[in-house]
Design a protein around this motif. Structure first.
Motif, mmCIF file in Angstrom:
data_model
loop_
_atom_site.group_PDB
_atom_site.id
_atom_site.type_symbol
_atom_site.label_atom_id
_atom_site.label_comp_id
_atom_site.label_asym_id
_atom_site.label_seq_id
_atom_site.Cartn_x
_atom_site.Cartn_y
_atom_site.Cartn_z
ATOM 1 N N ILE A 6 0.859 -1.188 0.000
ATOM 2 C CA ILE A 6 0.000 0.000 0.000
ATOM 3 C C ILE A 6 0.890 1.231 0.000
ATOM 4 O O ILE A 6 1.772 1.362 0.850
ATOM 5 C CB ILE A 6 -0.948 0.014 1.203
ATOM 6 N N LYS A 7 0.652 2.127 -0.954
ATOM 7 C CA LYS A 7 1.419 3.363 -1.064
ATOM 8 C C LYS A 7 0.458 4.529 -1.233
ATOM 9 O O LYS A 7 -0.732 4.344 -1.509
ATOM 10 C CB LYS A 7 2.360 3.286 -2.276
ATOM 11 N N THR A 8 0.978 5.733 -1.093
ATOM 12 C CA THR A 8 0.177 6.922 -1.346
ATOM 13 C C THR A 8 0.652 7.599 -2.628
ATOM 14 O O THR A 8 1.775 7.377 -3.090
ATOM 15 C CB THR A 8 0.259 7.909 -0.177
ATOM 16 N N ARG A 9 -0.218 8.426 -3.166
ATOM 17 C CA ARG A 9 0.105 9.128 -4.409
ATOM 18 C C ARG A 9 1.418 9.902 -4.291
ATOM 19 O O ARG A 9 1.698 10.518 -3.264
ATOM 20 C CB ARG A 9 -1.014 10.090 -4.763
ATOM 21 N N GLY A 10 2.210 9.847 -5.352
ATOM 22 C CA GLY A 10 3.477 10.557 -5.381
ATOM 23 C C GLY A 10 4.662 9.746 -4.887
ATOM 24 O O GLY A 10 5.816 10.115 -5.159
ATOM 25 N N GLN A 11 4.388 8.666 -4.170
ATOM 26 C CA GLN A 11 5.484 7.848 -3.671
ATOM 27 C C GLN A 11 6.079 6.994 -4.788
ATOM 28 O O GLN A 11 5.583 6.945 -5.915
ATOM 29 C CB GLN A 11 4.999 6.945 -2.531
ATOM 30 N N GLN A 12 7.163 6.318 -4.430
ATOM 31 C CA GLN A 12 7.839 5.419 -5.350
ATOM 32 C C GLN A 12 7.761 3.996 -4.791
ATOM 33 O O GLN A 12 7.703 3.798 -3.585
ATOM 34 C CB GLN A 12 9.300 5.856 -5.508
ATOM 35 N N VAL A 13 7.760 3.008 -5.683
ATOM 36 C CA VAL A 13 7.651 1.629 -5.231
ATOM 37 C C VAL A 13 8.593 0.738 -6.045
ATOM 38 O O VAL A 13 8.876 1.028 -7.229
ATOM 39 C CB VAL A 13 6.197 1.121 -5.360
ATOM 40 N N THR A 14 9.092 -0.303 -5.405
ATOM 41 C CA THR A 14 9.934 -1.299 -6.077
ATOM 42 C C THR A 14 9.364 -2.681 -5.840
ATOM 43 O O THR A 14 9.144 -3.073 -4.694
ATOM 44 C CB THR A 14 11.381 -1.248 -5.561
ATOM 45 N N LEU A 15 9.132 -3.398 -6.916
ATOM 46 C CA LEU A 15 8.639 -4.766 -6.853
ATOM 47 C C LEU A 15 9.744 -5.695 -7.351
ATOM 48 O O LEU A 15 10.511 -5.339 -8.244
ATOM 49 C CB LEU A 15 7.388 -4.928 -7.733
ATOM 50 N N PHE B 204 4.189 -17.555 -15.090
ATOM 51 C CA PHE B 204 3.815 -16.388 -14.302
ATOM 52 C C PHE B 204 3.962 -16.632 -12.809
ATOM 53 O O PHE B 204 3.693 -17.729 -12.311
ATOM 54 C CB PHE B 204 2.371 -15.982 -14.601
ATOM 55 N N GLY B 205 4.351 -15.587 -12.116
ATOM 56 C CA GLY B 205 4.361 -15.596 -10.669
ATOM 57 C C GLY B 205 2.986 -15.251 -10.122
ATOM 58 O O GLY B 205 2.065 -14.940 -10.877
ATOM 59 N N PRO B 206 2.848 -15.277 -8.796
ATOM 60 C CA PRO B 206 1.542 -15.011 -8.174
ATOM 61 C C PRO B 206 1.150 -13.544 -8.178
ATOM 62 O O PRO B 206 -0.010 -13.211 -7.933
ATOM 63 C CB PRO B 206 1.726 -15.524 -6.741
ATOM 64 N N GLY B 207 2.113 -12.671 -8.438
ATOM 65 C CA GLY B 207 1.797 -11.255 -8.533
ATOM 66 C C GLY B 207 2.005 -10.488 -7.235
ATOM 67 O O GLY B 207 2.069 -11.064 -6.143
ATOM 68 N N THR B 208 2.116 -9.190 -7.381
ATOM 69 C CA THR B 208 2.143 -8.243 -6.252
ATOM 70 C C THR B 208 0.957 -7.315 -6.415
ATOM 71 O O THR B 208 0.805 -6.671 -7.452
ATOM 72 C CB THR B 208 3.436 -7.409 -6.240
ATOM 73 N N ARG B 209 0.130 -7.270 -5.388
ATOM 74 C CA ARG B 209 -1.049 -6.389 -5.413
ATOM 75 C C ARG B 209 -0.649 -5.035 -4.865
ATOM 76 O O ARG B 209 -0.326 -4.907 -3.691
ATOM 77 C CB ARG B 209 -2.170 -6.998 -4.573
ATOM 78 N N LEU B 210 -0.644 -4.014 -5.713
ATOM 79 C CA LEU B 210 -0.295 -2.651 -5.314
ATOM 80 C C LEU B 210 -1.565 -1.817 -5.199
ATOM 81 O O LEU B 210 -2.356 -1.756 -6.138
ATOM 82 C CB LEU B 210 0.641 -2.014 -6.346
ATOM 83 N N THR B 211 -1.719 -1.186 -4.057
ATOM 84 C CA THR B 211 -2.831 -0.273 -3.837
ATOM 85 C C THR B 211 -2.259 1.118 -3.595
ATOM 86 O O THR B 211 -1.414 1.301 -2.711
ATOM 87 C CB THR B 211 -3.680 -0.689 -2.633
ATOM 88 N N ASN C 185 7.686 5.357 -10.257
ATOM 89 C CA ASN C 185 7.838 6.647 -9.584
ATOM 90 C C ASN C 185 6.557 7.454 -9.659
ATOM 91 O O ASN C 185 5.699 7.212 -10.512
ATOM 92 C CB ASN C 185 8.962 7.447 -10.250
ATOM 93 N N ALA C 186 6.449 8.424 -8.751
ATOM 94 C CA ALA C 186 5.314 9.365 -8.770
ATOM 95 C C ALA C 186 3.997 8.627 -8.945
ATOM 96 O O ALA C 186 3.245 8.871 -9.899
ATOM 97 C CB ALA C 186 5.521 10.386 -9.884
ATOM 98 N N LEU C 187 3.715 7.745 -8.017
ATOM 99 C CA LEU C 187 2.541 6.884 -8.127
ATOM 100 C C LEU C 187 1.246 7.669 -8.281
ATOM 101 O O LEU C 187 1.035 8.711 -7.640
ATOM 102 C CB LEU C 187 2.445 5.987 -6.898
ATOM 103 N N LEU C 188 0.387 7.129 -9.148
ATOM 104 C CA LEU C 188 -0.951 7.667 -9.358
ATOM 105 C C LEU C 188 -1.974 6.653 -8.875
ATOM 106 O O LEU C 188 -1.674 5.453 -8.779
ATOM 107 C CB LEU C 188 -1.175 7.943 -10.857
ATOM 108 N N LEU C 189 -3.176 7.143 -8.619
ATOM 109 C CA LEU C 189 -4.235 6.225 -8.204
ATOM 110 C C LEU C 189 -4.424 5.112 -9.229
ATOM 111 O O LEU C 189 -4.685 3.955 -8.872
ATOM 112 C CB LEU C 189 -5.545 6.975 -7.997
ATOM 113 N N GLY C 190 -4.275 5.447 -10.493
ATOM 114 C CA GLY C 190 -4.475 4.495 -11.590
ATOM 115 C C GLY C 190 -3.415 3.420 -11.681
ATOM 116 O O GLY C 190 -3.555 2.489 -12.476
ATOM 117 N N ASP C 191 -2.358 3.555 -10.874
ATOM 118 C CA ASP C 191 -1.327 2.513 -10.870
ATOM 119 C C ASP C 191 -1.727 1.338 -9.983
ATOM 120 O O ASP C 191 -1.026 0.321 -9.952
ATOM 121 C CB ASP C 191 0.006 3.090 -10.376
#
Lengths: 113, 114
Positions: free
Chosen positions: B12-21, B105-112, B79-85
């Motif tokens: 779970i991240k907020t808008r504008g943050q960055q994430v690494t999977l 395929f792997g099981p996936g990462t659920r990003l909110t 980078n710069a996460l949007l709700l649509g991501d």
């Protein structure tokens, strides 16, 4: 450009009844064809694939699909479904020369007891 | 033989943050592809890595970037996460030695993204 159309977004069917999930594709070049299944909260599992040769291909869990080049279709069938077949099913194509998969939007199969 | 593994499972991240999977391919596979699966949609190709280089890219903005390591594992950075991501991010591995283009395929990462 390639595209995949799954004609039914949701398919309810009673247990032990037959089912067909429809898939049409569009491509200007030759493609490989695949069906994947996705159970809730899981990744994709390959059901079957068409590469060349016989147009009727058999996969896991009793599923089969028929490639029709003239109609650019690759419909998935099962003669008798089980509760455990309830899942999302995706049709996909990939180019002979490429590695990218193009997926349809999926068909949700619900098997009713 | 371990299949394709991904981490984390949920994020779970907020808008504008960055994430690494992260993704580890199936044993013997050297090619990693990333897909985004929005709710109710089919997976959409993001990019593919082979020999530590991006070999092919789908229609995604530059905010999406990746990396492949010498052991063939891979990262997807957004980078710069949007709700649509918000989506399920799937990793798939394959090998050029395959006679066709089967991807595992792997099981996936659920990003909110909130």
């Amino acid at each position: 450009a390639q595209s995949v159309t799954q004609l039914d977004s949701q398919v309810p069917v009673f247990e032990e009844a037959p089912v067909e999930l429809r898939c049409n594709y569009s491509s200007s070049v030759s493609v490989y064809l695949f069906w994947y299944v996705q159970y809730p909260n899981q990744g994709l599992q390959l059901l079957l694939k068409y590469l060349s040769g016989s147009t009727l291909v058999k996969g896991i869990n009793g599923f089969e699909a028929e490639f029709n080049k003239s109609q650019t279709s690759f419909h998935l069938r099962k003669p008798s479904v089980h509760i455990s077949d309830t899942a999302e099913y995706f049709c996909a194509v990939s180019l002979y020369t490429g590695n990218q998969f193009y997926f349809g939007t999926g068909t949700s199969l619900t098997v009713i007891p | 033989d371990a299949g394709v593994t991904q981490s984390p499972t949920h994020l779970i991240k907020t808008r504008g943050q960055q994430v690494t999977l992260r993704c580890s391919p199936k044993s013997g596979h050297d090619t990693v592809s990333w897909y985004q699966q929005a709710l109710g949609q089919g997976p959409q190709f993001i990019f593919q890595y082979y020999e530590e280089e991006e070999r092919q890219r789908g229609n995604f903005p530059d905010r999406f970037s990746g990396h492949q390591f010498p052991n063939y594992s891979s990262e997807l950075n957004v980078n710069a996460l949007l709700l649509g991501d918000s989506a399920l991010y799937l990793c798939a591995s394959s090998t050029p030695q395959s006679s066709y283009n089967e991807q595992f395929f792997g099981p996936g990462t659920r990003l909110t993204v909130l």
